[in-house]
Design a protein around this motif. Structure first.
Motif, short mmCIF file in Angstrom:
data_model
loop_
_atom_site.label_atom_id
_atom_site.label_comp_id
_atom_site.label_asym_id
_atom_site.label_seq_id
_atom_site.Cartn_x
_atom_site.Cartn_y
_atom_site.Cartn_z
N LEU A 1 0.82 -1.21 0.00
CA LEU A 1 0.00 0.00 0.00
C LEU A 1 0.86 1.26 0.00
O LEU A 1 1.84 1.33 0.73
CB LEU A 1 -0.88 0.04 1.26
CG LEU A 1 -1.75 -1.18 1.53
CD1 LEU A 1 -2.24 -1.16 2.96
CD2 LEU A 1 -2.89 -1.24 0.56
N ASN A 2 0.44 2.25 -0.78
CA ASN A 2 1.06 3.56 -0.65
C ASN A 2 0.26 4.34 0.40
O ASN A 2 -0.72 3.84 0.96
CB ASN A 2 1.13 4.28 -2.00
CG ASN A 2 -0.23 4.54 -2.62
OD1 ASN A 2 -1.27 4.36 -1.99
ND2 ASN A 2 -0.23 4.96 -3.87
N ASP A 3 0.65 5.57 0.69
CA ASP A 3 -0.02 6.35 1.74
C ASP A 3 -1.50 6.54 1.45
O ASP A 3 -2.34 6.39 2.34
CB ASP A 3 0.65 7.73 1.87
CG ASP A 3 2.08 7.64 2.39
OD1 ASP A 3 2.40 6.66 3.08
OD2 ASP A 3 2.87 8.56 2.09
N GLU A 4 -1.83 6.85 0.22
CA GLU A 4 -3.22 7.11 -0.17
C GLU A 4 -4.09 5.87 0.03
O GLU A 4 -5.18 5.95 0.59
CB GLU A 4 -3.26 7.56 -1.62
CG GLU A 4 -4.65 7.87 -2.13
CD GLU A 4 -4.63 8.28 -3.59
OE1 GLU A 4 -5.57 7.88 -4.31
OE2 GLU A 4 -3.70 8.98 -4.02
N ALA B 1 -4.64 4.98 3.74
CA ALA B 1 -5.66 5.83 4.36
C ALA B 1 -7.05 5.44 3.87
O ALA B 1 -8.00 5.37 4.67
CB ALA B 1 -5.36 7.29 4.03
N ARG B 2 -7.18 5.19 2.59
CA ARG B 2 -8.49 4.85 2.01
C ARG B 2 -9.06 3.57 2.60
O ARG B 2 -10.26 3.43 2.78
CB ARG B 2 -8.35 4.73 0.50
CG ARG B 2 -9.68 4.54 -0.21
CD ARG B 2 -9.54 4.82 -1.68
NE ARG B 2 -8.91 3.74 -2.40
CZ ARG B 2 -9.55 2.94 -3.23
NH1 ARG B 2 -10.83 3.08 -3.44
NH2 ARG B 2 -8.90 1.99 -3.86
N HIS B 3 -8.18 2.60 2.90
CA HIS B 3 -8.63 1.31 3.42
C HIS B 3 -8.45 1.19 4.94
O HIS B 3 -8.57 0.10 5.49
CB HIS B 3 -7.89 0.18 2.70
CG HIS B 3 -8.20 0.13 1.24
ND1 HIS B 3 -9.40 -0.33 0.74
CD2 HIS B 3 -7.49 0.54 0.17
CE1 HIS B 3 -9.40 -0.24 -0.58
NE2 HIS B 3 -8.25 0.29 -0.94
N ASP B 4 -8.12 2.32 5.56
CA ASP B 4 -7.96 2.37 7.01
C ASP B 4 -6.98 1.32 7.53
O ASP B 4 -7.28 0.55 8.45
CB ASP B 4 -9.32 2.23 7.70
CG ASP B 4 -9.28 2.63 9.16
OD1 ASP B 4 -8.44 3.49 9.52
OD2 ASP B 4 -10.06 2.07 9.96
#
Length: 130
Positions: free
Chosen positions: A87-90, A93-96
Motif C-alpha cells: 500500500l502507498n499512503d493514499e 488511508a483509504r482502506h484504514d
C-alpha cells in the motif's frame, strides 16, 4: 528499440533476476525501457517491508536501485498490490490500514498502464507468470 517489461514473479524467483539482467542489458545496449510493470506476485518487489536472510540476494532492493539510478517508469498493478498488502499512503488511508509498505521507486496504477506500455513499446517482454 523501445521495450516494456512485465514481471509476474516474486523477488526470490530466478525469473526476477533474469528480468533485471535483461533490463540492464537493454539500457547498456542503448535501448529504452518505456515502462516496467509488476503484476501478480511481482508486486512484492514494491514492498518496503521485505526482510531476507543475510545470505540471500535482495532482488527487490536491486530493482529499486536500478529504477532510481535510471529514472525508469515503474508501475505496480494496484489490484494485485492491495491483495498482497502493498500500500502507498493514499491506499492505506483509504482502506484504514495502519502502515504503508510501498517502496518509493514504484507507482500504483491499473492494468491500463500495461496496455499503454505495450502501445508505446516496440516489444513487450514478460518474465515469470503462470
Amino acid at each position: 528499440m523501445k521495450f516494456a517489461i512485465a514481471l509476474f514473479s516474486p523477488p526470490h524467483a530466478p525469473s526476477s533476476r533474469r528480468a533485471l539482467r535483461f533490463a540492464e542489458a537493454v539500457l547498456a545496449g542503448g535501448h529504452e525501457i518505456v515502462r516496467l510493470f509488476l503484476y501478480q506476485d511481482a508486486v512484492q518487489h514494491a514492498s518496503a517491508a521485505l526482510v531476507l536472510p543475510q545470505d540471500e540476494t535482495d532482488g527487490a532492493r536491486q530493482w529499486q536501485t536500478f529504477i532510481s539510478d535510471n529514472q525508469l517508469d515503474a508501475v505496480v498493478c494496484i489490484a494485485a498490490a492491495l491483495r498482497r498488502g502493498v500500500l502507498n499512503d493514499e491506499e492505506a488511508a483509504r482502506h484504514d490500514k495502519p502502515a504503508t509498505v510501498q517502496s518509493r521507486a514504484w507507482t500504483l496504477s491499473g492494468l491500463g498502464q500495461l496496455h499503454e506500455a505495450n502501445q508505446l513499446a516496440d516489444r513487450l517482454i514478460c518474465f515469470g507468470g503462470p
